[in-house]
Design a protein around this motif. Structure first.
Motif, short mmCIF file in Angstrom:
data_model
loop_
_atom_site.label_atom_id
_atom_site.label_comp_id
_atom_site.label_asym_id
_atom_site.label_seq_id
_atom_site.Cartn_x
_atom_site.Cartn_y
_atom_site.Cartn_z
N MET A 1 0.85 -1.18 0.00
CA MET A 1 0.00 0.00 0.00
C MET A 1 0.89 1.24 0.00
O MET A 1 1.90 1.28 0.69
CB MET A 1 -0.89 -0.02 1.25
N ASN A 2 0.52 2.23 -0.77
CA ASN A 2 1.24 3.49 -0.76
C ASN A 2 0.63 4.39 0.31
O ASN A 2 -0.54 4.73 0.22
CB ASN A 2 1.16 4.19 -2.12
N TYR A 3 1.42 4.75 1.28
CA TYR A 3 0.95 5.64 2.33
C TYR A 3 1.21 7.07 1.91
O TYR A 3 2.24 7.38 1.32
CB TYR A 3 1.65 5.33 3.65
N ASP A 4 0.26 7.97 2.19
CA ASP A 4 0.44 9.36 1.79
C ASP A 4 0.83 10.26 2.96
O ASP A 4 1.12 11.44 2.75
CB ASP A 4 -0.80 9.90 1.08
N CYS A 72 4.76 4.82 24.74
CA CYS A 72 5.93 5.71 24.75
C CYS A 72 6.21 6.27 23.36
O CYS A 72 6.82 7.31 23.24
CB CYS A 72 7.15 4.95 25.26
N TRP A 73 5.77 5.52 22.33
CA TRP A 73 5.93 5.99 20.96
C TRP A 73 4.81 5.39 20.12
O TRP A 73 4.24 4.36 20.46
CB TRP A 73 7.29 5.61 20.38
N GLY A 74 4.48 6.07 19.05
CA GLY A 74 3.45 5.57 18.15
C GLY A 74 3.71 6.03 16.72
O GLY A 74 4.25 7.11 16.50
N LEU A 75 3.33 5.22 15.78
CA LEU A 75 3.46 5.53 14.36
C LEU A 75 2.10 5.33 13.72
O LEU A 75 1.50 4.26 13.85
CB LEU A 75 4.50 4.61 13.70
N GLU A 76 1.60 6.37 13.07
CA GLU A 76 0.33 6.29 12.35
C GLU A 76 0.61 6.46 10.87
O GLU A 76 1.34 7.37 10.47
CB GLU A 76 -0.63 7.38 12.82
N LEU A 77 0.05 5.58 10.06
CA LEU A 77 0.22 5.61 8.61
C LEU A 77 -1.14 5.86 7.97
O LEU A 77 -2.13 5.22 8.34
CB LEU A 77 0.81 4.29 8.12
N GLY A 81 -5.74 9.87 2.99
CA GLY A 81 -6.18 10.75 4.06
C GLY A 81 -6.82 10.07 5.25
O GLY A 81 -7.19 10.72 6.22
N GLN A 82 -6.93 8.75 5.22
CA GLN A 82 -7.56 7.99 6.31
C GLN A 82 -6.50 7.17 7.04
O GLN A 82 -5.59 6.61 6.42
CB GLN A 82 -8.62 7.04 5.76
N LEU A 83 -6.65 7.08 8.36
CA LEU A 83 -5.73 6.26 9.15
C LEU A 83 -5.82 4.81 8.67
O LEU A 83 -6.90 4.21 8.67
CB LEU A 83 -6.07 6.35 10.64
N ALA A 84 -4.69 4.25 8.23
CA ALA A 84 -4.66 2.89 7.71
C ALA A 84 -4.02 1.92 8.69
O ALA A 84 -4.37 0.74 8.73
CB ALA A 84 -3.90 2.85 6.38
#
Length: 121
Positions: A1-4, A72-77, A81-84
C-alpha cells in the motif's frame, strides 16, 4: 500500500512529533514542544521517492497494529487521508522504524529562531 502520510509521536521527554506528508503539502516536519523547536523540509521529487522506497522497505502492510498502554511511541500511517495503520509501543522503537525516522530527522532543516541540538528519536 502506498501511504500518503506518516506521523510518529514520541511521548517520553523530550516529546517529538515527526510528520511526513507525501500528499498535497509535500513536506516533512519535526517538532519538539518541550524544546520549542520545529525543523522542516519541502519534499522534492527525488527526496519523496527515496522516502517512499524506505517506507515500502519497512513492509508495514504485514505488521500487526498494536494498542499498548502506556504508549511511549506511536506511528500512524495514512492512505488517502484515512488512518490505515497504527503501530505503538513502550519498548525500544524497532530498528526498521528507527532507521526511517533517523533518515527523516537528518533531512529536516532547522527553522527555529534559536538553534538547539537535533531531537533524538
Amino acid at each position: 500500500m502506498n501511504y500518503d502520510k506518516l506521523i510518529y509521536r514520541k511521548t517520553t521527554q523530550p516529546e517529538i512529533v515527526l510528520t511526513v506528508d507525501f500528499g498535497g503539502i509535500g513536506e516533512l516536519t519535526v517538532a519538539s514542544e518541550s524544546a520549542g523547536e520545529v525543523t522542516w523540509r519541502r519534499l522534492t521529487t527525488p527526496v519523496r521517492d527515496v522516502l517512499q522506497a524506505k517506507l515500502a522497505a519497512c513492509g508495514f502492510d504485514s505488521w500487526q497494529s498494536e494498542d499498548t498502554s502506556p504508549v511511549c511511541w506511536g506511528l500512524e500511517l495514512f492512505h488517502n487521508g484515512q488512518l490505515a495503520k497504527r503501530i505503538c509501543g513502550c519498548n525500544a522503537v524497532p530498528e526498521m522504524i528507527r532507521s526511517l525516522l533517523e533518515f527523516c530527522t537528518a533531512l529536516a532543516e532547522n527553522r527555529s529562531k534559536r538553534r538547539i541540538a537535533q531531537p533524538t528519536i
